[in-house]
Every structure is written in structure tokens, then in C-alpha cells.
Design an enzyme around this catalytic site. Structure first.
Site, mmCIF file in Angstrom:
data_model
loop_
_atom_site.group_PDB
_atom_site.id
_atom_site.type_symbol
_atom_site.label_atom_id
_atom_site.label_comp_id
_atom_site.label_asym_id
_atom_site.label_seq_id
_atom_site.Cartn_x
_atom_site.Cartn_y
_atom_site.Cartn_z
ATOM 1 N N HIS A 100 -7.817 -19.008 0.579
ATOM 2 C CA HIS A 100 -7.063 -19.143 1.834
ATOM 3 C C HIS A 100 -6.742 -20.579 2.206
ATOM 4 C CE1 HIS A 100 -7.517 -14.913 3.217
ATOM 5 N NE2 HIS A 100 -8.589 -14.975 2.444
ATOM 6 N N LYS A 147 -2.827 -21.472 18.019
ATOM 7 C CA LYS A 147 -3.540 -21.427 16.738
ATOM 8 C C LYS A 147 -4.712 -22.368 16.861
ATOM 9 C CE LYS A 147 0.387 -22.835 14.734
ATOM 10 N NZ LYS A 147 0.544 -21.880 13.646
ATOM 11 N N ARG A 148 -5.621 -22.355 15.886
ATOM 12 C CA ARG A 148 -6.724 -23.295 15.953
ATOM 13 C C ARG A 148 -6.191 -24.734 16.000
ATOM 14 N NH1 ARG A 148 -12.167 -21.526 15.589
ATOM 15 N NH2 ARG A 148 -12.570 -23.755 15.391
ATOM 16 N N LYS A 158 -2.030 -28.812 11.398
ATOM 17 C CA LYS A 158 -1.123 -27.888 12.090
ATOM 18 C C LYS A 158 -0.164 -28.638 13.027
ATOM 19 C CE LYS A 158 -4.502 -24.089 11.915
ATOM 20 N NZ LYS A 158 -3.863 -22.965 11.186
ATOM 21 N N THR A 208 -0.341 -16.417 9.978
ATOM 22 C CA THR A 208 -0.141 -15.003 10.317
ATOM 23 C C THR A 208 0.383 -14.873 11.743
ATOM 24 O OG1 THR A 208 -2.518 -14.951 10.711
ATOM 25 C CG2 THR A 208 -1.729 -13.892 8.709
ATOM 26 N N LYS A 255 3.376 -12.425 13.670
ATOM 27 C CA LYS A 255 3.240 -11.686 14.940
ATOM 28 C C LYS A 255 4.379 -12.046 15.880
ATOM 29 C CE LYS A 255 -1.635 -11.860 14.110
ATOM 30 N NZ LYS A 255 -2.846 -12.685 14.279
HETATM 31 C C1 26Q Z 1 -16.813 -22.674 5.382
HETATM 32 C C2 26Q Z 1 -18.065 -23.184 5.143
HETATM 33 C C3 26Q Z 1 -18.899 -23.531 6.195
HETATM 34 C C4 26Q Z 1 -18.447 -23.337 7.494
HETATM 35 C C5 26Q Z 1 -17.202 -22.803 7.733
HETATM 36 C C6 26Q Z 1 -16.352 -22.483 6.681
HETATM 37 C C7 26Q Z 1 -15.001 -21.935 6.938
HETATM 38 C C8 26Q Z 1 -14.806 -21.005 7.942
HETATM 39 C C9 26Q Z 1 -13.543 -20.489 8.198
HETATM 40 C C10 26Q Z 1 -13.912 -22.326 6.191
HETATM 41 C C11 26Q Z 1 -12.650 -21.802 6.439
HETATM 42 C C12 26Q Z 1 -12.455 -20.870 7.440
HETATM 43 C C13 26Q Z 1 -11.166 -20.279 7.771
HETATM 44 C C14 26Q Z 1 -10.057 -20.442 7.109
HETATM 45 C C15 26Q Z 1 -8.798 -19.821 7.536
HETATM 46 O O1 26Q Z 1 -8.727 -19.183 8.571
HETATM 47 N N1 26Q Z 1 -7.738 -19.968 6.760
HETATM 48 C C16 26Q Z 1 -6.464 -19.378 7.113
HETATM 49 O O2 26Q Z 1 -6.378 -18.101 6.500
HETATM 50 C C17 26Q Z 1 -5.231 -17.407 6.934
HETATM 51 C C18 26Q Z 1 -5.279 -16.018 6.350
HETATM 52 O O3 26Q Z 1 -4.983 -16.060 4.991
HETATM 53 C C19 26Q Z 1 -3.973 -18.149 6.559
HETATM 54 O O4 26Q Z 1 -2.869 -17.472 7.099
HETATM 55 C C20 26Q Z 1 -4.011 -19.580 7.086
HETATM 56 O O5 26Q Z 1 -2.909 -20.304 6.604
HETATM 57 C C21 26Q Z 1 -5.309 -20.248 6.673
HETATM 58 O O6 26Q Z 1 -5.414 -21.523 7.250
#
Ligand code: 26Q
Length: 790
Positions: free
Chosen positions: A350, A535-536, A541, A643, A647
Site C-alpha cells: 500500500h 485525509k490523514r 498529501k 480511496t 468516494k
Molecule cells: C506500520 C508499522 C508500525 C506502525 C504503523 C504502521 C503503519 C500503519 C498504517 C503503516 C502504514 C499504515 C497505513 C497505510 C495506508 O493507509 N496506506 C494507504 O492505503 C490506501 C489503501 O490502499 C491507499 O489508497 C493510500 O494511497 C495509502 O496511502
């Protein structure tokens, strides 16, 4: 009262009576909500018992996050009970919307990845797959955000007190997970047997949420594991007067599922996070293997009947955990265990942001799970041996799973999984051409793309019933709810329908404005263009680019207040990870800009900035329908898919965006003439870095308009933001300054187009008509056919 309503009323009466010892008339709003949840849950349980399972391969979707939001209306809608439930509540003297508001969001996720998992659960169930989701039962989901003096303050997100209503607890399926200890090797019949001694056991208690699909009898499960100590209290200690110490073991175990780490797209090597991950996968793999063995007597055919989908690398330890079960538990030899394991896992990537790639210190893994460490080392040894002759020393180093005391989870997944995919066409190409190019060269067939999608029943029909009504009226059917491509038929509608579309948007804008007025005192003029970036908060971004544009408009209005100007309201909604300082500074800046504008009579009626507090799923449900312009402005190559962009599209917003992630495919689907595209393309970004041409300082010196805006950020607001302006001039890794002119020019086109209402509305309809491709039903069908082979 209809028969169904009668039944619902009777069921609610019984629940209130049995659970709260009250008469229906005496129940509180909260109790009415809980009674509704129980009625709906029972309905799904009954369906589940009746459901006939086909014998095909089972899908297990492993994700550290499921960002579900509220479940009541989703479940009632899918069961076809929403209208009757709403009417029954009305008959009882309640406003259903008021009751449904009682439900807290289940925020067991950060953003895109977690919400994607939730949409996929709905689509997997609706399309009839035998699928189970697995995650952790975090006591606290992603923090609730408060804005105090313009800055983010995090508070705990309590959801279980009510959320619990959805959960079942099959006590006979509790698992034991082992941490720590040391590996003991014994020789038995010429083979080495591995056992771990001195480990600490933590219990994994399943908390199951039933997932009902739309217009189907299929019911699936989302299994959330909660951590618990096998001993809740140390009796001798307690009676010795050590009251707190006597409960330490319980507290240490419970800490594992206490909270969700709020980092999104960022890796931090925290020991508790590693424990969460191992706890999660160990409980999951053990429970699946036990059930399979009980049914088939062997694990030798496991890969024929199950596929484990790994949502990013976070559940990657499921791979060595399965090997451990097969080797240590079943007594298989390595080769047999590997043969099975290597056919079981599919991995979705991702992100390609380097700061998000999981790299764990070998010493930590060794300490927390010594046997898993041994297995990882063995996988790595065999992998390096296998690629040995085929690649040079540099490639070997980059491809290794363990190198220099670090374990790289992405490399593990790419090697061990039989399928690797990205989440948009562009992103999958980058995987193949860039970060996994060497692996792609060796095993090209492993790599595929499945572009993300969203649950359009929730994100269009449920959140925007007026638009749903419009579509059903003009297509003379509700088929589009299951056949997303039917939306294409909307392009044939005559221009006479466009006013209806505009009226719907206007009503949804008013609803959002009223809500934000009620909840945070914002005064918003619904005649303004609603321009939204939710978004976050992350530098890639580029919320900051949006701010640069707003200040450009501000200065232009201050210079010439007589100009023709399309009034705009800018909405931001974003949480920043607690430790992400730069992101928090941007939140403060947005609030300073909002204040500046509110206090300035020259611009006040024509510009508005609203920072929407505590952006979350249930707020998104109000925001998406009300949005006219969707901001998808990441630097090309950085947003894997997005995503939210989809929406908005389903709800008829127009997009201003870069050629990044799924925007590229949205543009292809809707036609370039129906989107506002700007900025560098991904290959141009690459070329600038490659050729060392990135020079933000030069842009600052040469672009007067931009420099003036940046100076204002540095020293011209209520408080200085020199750190932010300086960061752009000296570094600007996300190339805001490079894309600035192109962005501002495209924004001018947006305003110009908005003046031509007929044109705008036609573009809006064209977007809705083209959105079907971005339904998660389509994504799931692609996974089922191309990857899971079910
Ligand atoms: C990893 C290790 C330790 C702590 C936290 C994490 C961690 C947690 C969440 C790393 C990444 C995430 C989230 C990533 C994320 O949301 N990515 C998004 O995924 C979406 C669905 O595929 C995409 O549409 C977005 O582009 C992408 O940024």
C-alpha cells in the site's frame, strides 16, 4: 402497523425488558440503540446458522486495521430492514437519526488501508465469498481529535462500551500465544525438534463481529482478538499487600490490545507494536490451522483450501508462524512446510514511502519471539542461496530479508507470497519498475495490479439517499447497487435532469453547514463553492499546497477587492500522528489562516476556511455528499491509490488532482475534460531528482507571488511559521513550490467553470456515471478471480 414493524417493536420491547429490566417507555436513548443492535445482530446470527457454505477455497483477510465506522445503518440496510426499523422507531416516538447517532465509530484503523479493509469485507460478503477478516480488538481506536487554540490535542477513543453490542465471544476458540523464552533443540529419530522454554503465555480471546452482505444470505465474520493474561491476579502477592504488583501480569498482557498505533504511512520500531503484530498473526494462524486439522485430520492440504491475504506487511509474521506450526507442531520437514506455505499467502503493498517500510531490528525479534527469529534466518539463508548465482552483490544486499541486523518485511512478503499486487495501475507499475524491480525480473508472473475500490452502497446510496433516489428514478431500477457499471447509463440522460442534481447538492451542502454550525460553531455560507481536502495529515498529501493557494487568493483579494470572485469555503479534516511534529504545525497553520480570514472584513464573505474537528468515518459520511471540489493533490508517485478520491467521485464532486494513484484511472474513466489535472507527472518528478534539478530556493527567489505568500506564512500571521516556510525553501521534498503555479492556474479554471452552472453539473454527472469502476465489488471480483482463485 405493518407485520414487520410489529415484530421489530416486539423484539425491541423484549430486549429492553430482558437486558435492562425496564419497560420500553422507560428506556434511555442509549438503551434503545443497544436494543436495536441486538435485534439486528440476532437477525445476522440466524442467517449465519442457516447459510450454506460452498466448498471453495476460504479467504482469510489479515489486517491490523479495520476502519468500520458505525454499523447500525449498514447492517440494517444490508438486511433490508432499515426502512422498517426507522419507521418503527418513529412510531415509538423517536427520531431514528437521533438514535443512530448514539453509536460511536469503531475506529480500528488510521485511514485508507483500514477503511479499504472495511469496504472489502462488505463486498466479499455481498459477492458471496466465504471470507473472514482478522484484526485486533483494540480497546481504544485511533484517538479522538480536539482542536484547542488551533492545535491538535489527542484524547482516548472509547468505543467498546457500546461497540461491544456487535461482538460475540466464542469461548471455546481462545488461543494461546507465546512470547519470549529460549529455544531448546533435541534430537529425536535423527531429526531436530525445536521447543521454546520459559515463554510467557498470553491468551487471545476472539471477539467476533458478524458481517451481513447486501441482498444475500451470506454472512461472514470479522474476528477481533483481545489479549488477556491466563492469570488475572497473583494471589500470594495480593495477600502480601502488593496490590498493584499482583495485577501486573494482567496489565502487561492487556497492554497488547490496549490501543491502535496512530501512525499512518510511517514505521516506528516499537516493541509493543511488534508484540501486537505477532499476537495477531499467531492467534489467527493457530485458530485456522486447528479448525482445518479438526476437519481434515491433516495440514498437508491447507493451501488447497485456504488463502491468507496480507494487508500490507503488518501481518507478515504470519509466514514464519505458519512454518512454525507446520514444522514444530506437525513435525514436517522444512521443504514440505515451505511447499505449503509458499502457496498460501497473497500480499498487497500500500505504499512506497521509504519511511513506511517495516524494518525491524533483528535483536528485538529475537528477544520477543526466538523461534520465529530462527525461522526468519532460515528463510533468508535459503533465499540468498536461491538467488545467489543470478544477481550481483548489490542486488543481493537489497533483496535480502535479513541484512545488517535488520529484518525487512516487504522483502519477506515478496519472496514468500505467491502473489504481490499494488493498489492502482500507476502504483503497481512503480512496484515492478522501481522498488521490487529485481524480484519482478525473476518472478514476473507473481506481480499484478488490483485498483482499489469503495463500497458504493455505503458511500453513495446510504450516505446520499437523495442522489440514490435520483439515480433509481432515472435508471428506473436499483440494479446499480449490485451492478456498479449500470451507472454508465447516466451519461445518456438529457440536460434537463441537471437542475435536480444541483438541488440535491445544495441540500447536502446546507446539511453539512448546519452540522458544523451545531458541532463547532462554524458559520458557513452554502452559496460558496465547497472545496474539500479530508485525509490523514501527511506532508506528501500536500495540505500545505492547498494553504498556499488559499493565501494566494487572500492576497489577490486584498490587492484588488473589486474583482469578480467566486466565493469559496475550504474545508480541511485531518488527524496528525501524535509524534509527527511537522504535521501538527500544518494543522496550527490552517487554523491561523482560518482566523486571519474570519477577522478580515475585506475577504470574509468571499473566503472561508473551516478545520473540521475529529475527522472520522461518520463525518466523512456527511462531507462526501456536500462536496463540490475534491482535493487530491499529492506529489505524483507518492499516493499509492487514494480511496477518498473515489468516494467524492461517486457523490458528484469534481476533482482537482495530480496524476497520482487512482486519480490517473479516474481521469481515464471520466475523461480529462471532466477533471482538473495539474502538476508534474511521475516520470517528470523522477527526472528532476535524477538530474539534480530540484531547486526550491530558486523558485522562491523568482516567483514573486509565491514568495509573498510564503513570507506571510513565515511572519505575517498571528504567530510565526518560519519553520514551515523555511522547510519549503530549503528542502521541499514533496515539490510544492514546483507544482505551485500549475496548481493555482488550474484552480482559476475551477472557479471559471463553476460560474457556468450547466457545465459544472454536466461534469458532475459525467463523474458519477464513470465511478462504477471504483466500486469495491469490482476490486473484490478481481481479487477472487486473479489472486485468490475462488
Ligand atoms: C506500520 C508499522 C508500525 C506502525 C504503523 C504502521 C503503519 C500503519 C498504517 C503503516 C502504514 C499504515 C497505513 C497505510 C495506508 O493507509 N496506506 C494507504 O492505503 C490506501 C489503501 O490502499 C491507499 O489508497 C493510500 O494511497 C495509502 O496511502
Amino acid at each position: 402497523m405493518s407485520k414487520l414493524k410489529q415484530t421489530i417493536k416486539q423484539q425491541l420491547t423484549d430486549k429492553i425488558y430482558l437486558h435492562f429490566g425496564r419497560r420500553l417507555e422507560e428506556a434511555t436513548k442509549g438503551q434503545i440503540w443497544q436494543a436495536c443492535a441486538l435485534v439486528i445482530r440476532d437477525e445476522m446470527s440466524a442467517k449465519k446458522v442457516k447459510a450454506k457454505r460452498t466448498g471453495g477455497r476460504e479467504v482469510h483477510y489479515l489486517s491490523m486495521e479495520f476502519l468500520l465506522g458505525r454499523s447500525m445503518t449498514k447492517n440494517a440496510y444490508n438486511l433490508g430492514l432499515l426502512d422498517d426499523l426507522t419507521a418503527t422507531l418513529k412510531d415509538l416516538g423517536y427520531d431514528a437519526a437521533d438514535i443512530f447517532e448514539v453509536e460511536p465509530d469503531a475506529a480500528l484503523g488510521n485511514g485508507g488501508l483500514g477503511r479499504l479493509a472495511a469496504c472489502y469485507l462488505d463486498s466479499m460478503t455481498t459477492t458471496g465469498l466465504n471470507a473472514t477478516g482478522y484484526s485486533l480488538c483494540y480497546e481504544y481506536g485511533v484517538f479522538a481529535q480536539k482542536i484547542v487554540n488551533g492545535e491538535q490535542v489527542e484524547t482516548p477513543d472509547v468505543w467498546l462500551d457500546k461497540g461491544e453490542m456487535w461482538l460475540l465471544s466464542p469461548a471455546d476458540e481462545v488461543q494461546e500465544v507465546q512470547f519470549g523464552g529460549h529455544v531448546v533443540e533435541t534430537r529425536l529419530n535423527g531429526r531436530t525438534k525445536f521447543t521454546v522454554e520459559g515463554a510467557t503465555t498470553v491468551l487471545a480471546v476472539p471477539r467476533d463481529m458478524l458481517i451481513g452482505g447486501y441482498k444475500t444470505d451470506n454472512v461472514n465474520t470479522l474476528r477481533l482478538w483481545a489479549a488477556k493474561s491466563p492469570v488475572s491476579i497473583d494471589m500470594p502477592r495480593f495477600f502480601g499487600g502488593e496490590y498493584v504488583k499482583s495485577q501486573e501480569q494482567e496489565a502487561a498482557a492487556a497492554a497488547i490490545t490496549k490501543l491502535l498505533y496512530p501512525e499512518d504511512n510511517h514505521f516506528e520500531g516499537k516493541s509493543l507494536r511488534l508484540r501486537q503484530q505477532y499476537f495477531f498473526v499467531s492467534a489467527t494462524m493457530q485458530s485456522i490451522c486447528k479448525r482445518h486439522k479438526a476437519k481434515h485430520g491433516t495440514l498437508e492440504n491447507l493451501h488447497k483450501m485456504h488463502v491468507f491475504h496480507i494487508n500490507d506487511t503488518h501481518p507478515a509474521l504470519a509466514i514464519p508462524e505458519l512454518l512454525r506450526i507446520l514444522i514444530d507442531g506437525e513435525g514436517m520437514c522444512w521443504d514440505d512446510a515451505w511447499e505449503i506455505t509458499s502457496q498460501c499467502f497473497a500480499y498487497t503493498n500500500h505504499t512506497i514511502l521509504s519511511e513506511a517500510l517495516e524494518c525491524w531490528p533483528q535483536s528485538l525479534i529475537e528477544h520477543v519471539m526466538p523461534r520465529i527469529w530462527q525461522i526468519l534466518r532460515e528463510i533468508n539463508k535459503r533465499y540468498l542461496h536461491q538467488i545467489g548465482g543470478k544477481v550481483d552483490e548489490n542486488d543481493r544486499r537489497d533483496m535480502a530479508i535479513v541484512w545488517d541486523g535488520v529484518v525487512r518485511m516487504a522483502n519477506l512478503c515478496v519472496f514468500a507470497a505467491y502473489s504481490v499486487n499494488g493498489v492502482s495501475a500507476l502504483h503497481s507499475d512503480i512496484l515492478k519498475e522501481d522498488i521490487f524491480r529485481r524480484e519482478y525480473a525473476m518472478t514476473p508472473k507473481k506481480f499484478t495490479n488490483v485498483t482499489n475500490g469503495v463500497d458504493h452502497r455505503r458511500w453513495l446510496a446510504q450516505v446520499n439517499p437523495k442522489l440514490d433516489g435520483f439515480i433509481q428514478k432515472h435508471l428506473h431500477s436499483d440494479d446499480y447497487l449490485l451492478k456498479c457499471n449500470d451507472l454508465e447509463k447516466l451519461v445518456k440522460l438529457p440536460n434537463s435532469v441537471l437542475q435536480e442534481l444541483a438541488d440535491i447538492k445544495r441540500e447536502d451542502k446546507i446539511a453539512l453547514a448546519n452540522h458544523l454550525n451545531r458541532t463547532q460553531g462554524a458559520l458557513i455560507d452554502e452559496n460558496m463553492l465547497f472545496d474539500v481536502q479530508v485525509k490523514r495529515l501527511h506532508e506528501y498529501k500536500r495540505q500545505l499546497l492547498n494553504v498556499l493557494h488559499i493565501l494566494t487568493l487572500y492576497q489577490s483579494l486584498r490587492d484588488n477587492s473589486e474583482q469578480d470572485f467566486v466565493p469559496r469555503a475550504f474545508f480541511f479534516g485531518a488527524k496528525a500522528a501524535s509524534g509527527y511534529y511537522a504535521a501538527k504545525r500544518i494543522i496550527a497553520l490552517i487554523n491561523s489562516v482560518a482566523k486571519l480570514i474570519d477577522n478580515d472584513p475585506v475577504v470574509r464573505g468571499r473566503l472561508k476556511v473551516v478545520f473540521v474537528e475529529n475527522y472520522r468515518v461518520s463525518l466523512a459520511e456527511l462531507i462526501m455528499p456536500a462536496t463540490e471540489l475534491s482535493e487530491q493533490i499529492s506529489l505524483a508517485g507518492k499516493e499509492a491509490s487514494g480511496t477518498g478520491n473515489m468516494k467524492f467521485m461517486f457523490n458528484g464532486a469534481l476533482t482537482i488532482g495530480t496524476m497520482d494513484g487512482a486519480n490517473v484511472e479516474m481521469c481515464e474513466a471520466a475523461g480529462e475534460e471532466n477533471m482538473f489535472i495539474f502538476g508534474l507527472r511521475e516520470h517528470e518528478v523522477e527526472a528532476i531528482w535524477r538530474e539534480g534539478r530540484h531547486d526550491p530556493g530558486a523558485i522562491y527567489r523568482e516567483n514573486k507571488r509565491l514568495a509573498s505568500v510564503m513570507d506571510m506564512i513565515a511572519t505575517g500571521l498571528d504567530v510565526p511559521y518560519e519553520d514551515i516556510a523555511g522547510g519549503l525553501i530549503h528542502n521541499d521534498p514533496y515539490m510544492l513550490l514546483t507544482d505551485y503555479d500549475s496548481y493555482v492556474a488550474e484552480q482559476a479554471k475551477v472557479s471559471e467553470t463553476y460560474c457556468d452552472a450547466a457545465k459544472w453539473n454536466a461534469m458532475s454527472l459525467a463523474n458519477i456515471a464513470a465511478a462504477g469502476r471504483f466500486a469495491s465489488d469490482r476490486s473484490i471480483k478481481e481479487y477472487a478471480k486473479g489472486i485468490w482463485r475462488v
